[in-house]
Design an enzyme around this catalytic site. Structure first.
Site, PDB file in Angstrom:
ATOM      1  N   ASN A 158       3.168 -66.254 -48.097  1.00 36.40           N
ATOM      2  CA  ASN A 158       1.774 -66.244 -47.644  1.00 36.40           C
ATOM      3  C   ASN A 158       0.991 -67.421 -48.247  1.00 36.40           C
ATOM      4  O   ASN A 158       1.428 -68.042 -49.212  1.00 36.40           O
ATOM      5  CB  ASN A 158       1.136 -64.908 -48.057  1.00 36.40           C
ATOM      6  CG  ASN A 158      -0.143 -64.623 -47.295  1.00 36.40           C
ATOM      7  OD1 ASN A 158      -0.423 -65.223 -46.260  1.00 36.40           O
ATOM      8  ND2 ASN A 158      -0.943 -63.707 -47.811  1.00 36.40           N
ATOM      9  N   GLY A 172      -1.170 -60.800 -51.104  1.00 36.21           N
ATOM     10  CA  GLY A 172      -1.467 -60.373 -49.734  1.00 36.21           C
ATOM     11  C   GLY A 172      -0.572 -59.263 -49.222  1.00 36.21           C
ATOM     12  O   GLY A 172      -0.318 -59.185 -48.011  1.00 36.21           O
ATOM     13  N   ASP A 197      -0.674 -47.923 -54.328  1.00 35.76           N
ATOM     14  CA  ASP A 197      -1.320 -48.746 -55.354  1.00 35.76           C
ATOM     15  C   ASP A 197      -2.593 -48.026 -55.825  1.00 35.76           C
ATOM     16  O   ASP A 197      -3.455 -47.709 -55.010  1.00 35.76           O
ATOM     17  CB  ASP A 197      -1.678 -50.112 -54.766  1.00 35.76           C
ATOM     18  CG  ASP A 197      -2.186 -51.094 -55.808  1.00 35.76           C
ATOM     19  OD1 ASP A 197      -2.494 -50.650 -56.935  1.00 35.76           O
ATOM     20  OD2 ASP A 197      -2.286 -52.292 -55.501  1.00 35.76           O
TER      21      ASP A 197
END
Length: 359
Positions: free
Chosen positions: A255, A33, A58
């Site tokens: 997360n 996440g 990314d």
């Protein structure tokens, strides 16, 4: 850790209050996440800063999916904001663009290609150079999975070494280089001083960025993870590498945590909760001086500006399960559900009894 319940819950408020910050990296293992966390962090920063830029480094860009808006390698204003911009860059693509250029840029790019690992580093340097001229008050990096991120953080050092090698080659073969340029009738843009000036200029930018990255007042790294063994291991590796690179890190976001809520009735979820708690305890034990923020696992994805804004409250205020928020209301609803189930069971039993009596 038996006393974990007594520890104060961490938030990212410290990042919002640190007015000197210029660079914020968000990274961790794949699939934990990172993009959601970096997007929400940029939204929160936009409430306290004049201008914010979020950059995805990314190659598998998810920033467009998170905001449900198309982004490119040019900073684009995020819908619904006046001071939040986003861009997606791919180091390899950027290098291809630079490599096709002519003149001095093309020559320097060709020279760089001879040094292993410097191609992506130069593209990263060009991006930073571009970003610095735009004068954003803070820049958030949504980075690739850990291994790629560690390479990205090595880029300033790779560039310094690479440019040093190139300049040493120039010192050895400078005279020959000048003779070759004159022999082939090249213009003054290709002389020794021009090449040296280009390299020196790039080296100055890299040294400045490297210095800023190592300054805890200007740069911090937020580690995102999930409460599982591999993610814990990857986070430990990441924190150790950041220490080696002298990059500050004092925030961890855990997360996809399953909290003890009214929905946790299945054996599977209870087993997952028990497993998660074991690793959460380890996180608190290993990083007792970090700000640890726990985020709940949701039944739906967090995409779109409104969903991101709604979820952002858990970054500033520790999540409280429903059973903790209103225990009486939860118990009343649970008793009502059990009464309904009991009534249905009694009706089914009566039906079965009547059937047997007829037989």
């Amino acid at each position: 850790m038996a006393d974990q319940q007594n520890l104060p819950e961490g938030t990212v408020q410290n990042i919002l209050e640190q007015e000197t910050l210029k660079w914020v990296f968000v990274g961790g293992k794949g699939g934990v996440g990172k993009t959601t966390c970096s997007s929400i962090l940029s939204i929160l920063l936009a409430t306290v800063r004049d201008s914010v830029l979020i950059i995805s480094t990314d190659p598998a860009h998810n920033l467009s999916d998170a905001f449900q808006q198309r982004f490119t390698k040019t900073p684009t204003l995020v819908n619904g904001f006046t001071n939040l911009y986003a861009m997606e860059v791919d180091p390899t693509v950027e290098h291809e663009d630079v490599g096709t250029s002519e003149g001095m840029d093309g020559l320097v790019s060709e020279l760089a290609g001879a040094i292993p690992g410097i191609d992506e580093a130069m593209s990263f340097a060009e991006m930073l150079k571009l970003v610095q001229t735009m004068d954003y008050s803070i820049i958030v990096f949504d980075t690739a999975p850990t291994g790629h991120t560690l390479r990205l953080l090595q880029f300033p050092s790779i560039l310094e070494k690479g440019l040093g090698k190139m300049m040493s080659l120039k010192n050895k073969f400078g005279g020959l280089f000048n003779q070759m340029t004159r022999m082939f009738g090249m213009d003054d843009d290709f002389n020794e001083d021009a090449v040296l000036g280009k390299l020196e200029g790039m080296k100055d930018v890299i040294e400045q960025v490297n210095k800023q990255f190592k300054d805890p007042d200007m740069t911090t790294f937020v580690c995102v993870c999930i409460p599982e063994f591999l993610s814990l291991y990857e986070t430990e590796r990441l924190v150790q590498e950041l220490t080696k690179f002298e990059i500050d890190s004092h925030n961890i976001v855990i997360n996809q945590v399953i909290f003890e809520d009214e929905v946790v009735e299945s054996k599977l979820l209870k087993a997952r909760m028990k497993m998660q708690q074991k690793y959460i305890d380890q996180f608190y034990m290993l990083y007792d001086d970090f700000n640890i923020t726990k985020l709940p696992l949701l039944p739906e994805e967090v995409t779109g500006v409104e969903a991101l804004k709604g979820f952002s409250r858990h970054f500033l205020t520790p999540y409280q399960p429903l059973s903790n928020r209103d225990q009486v209301e939860w118990l009343e609803r649970r008793v009502s559900e059990l009464k309904d189930q009991l009534q249905e069971a009694e009706e089914e039993l009566n039906t079965l009894k009547k059937g047997k009596q007829k037989v």
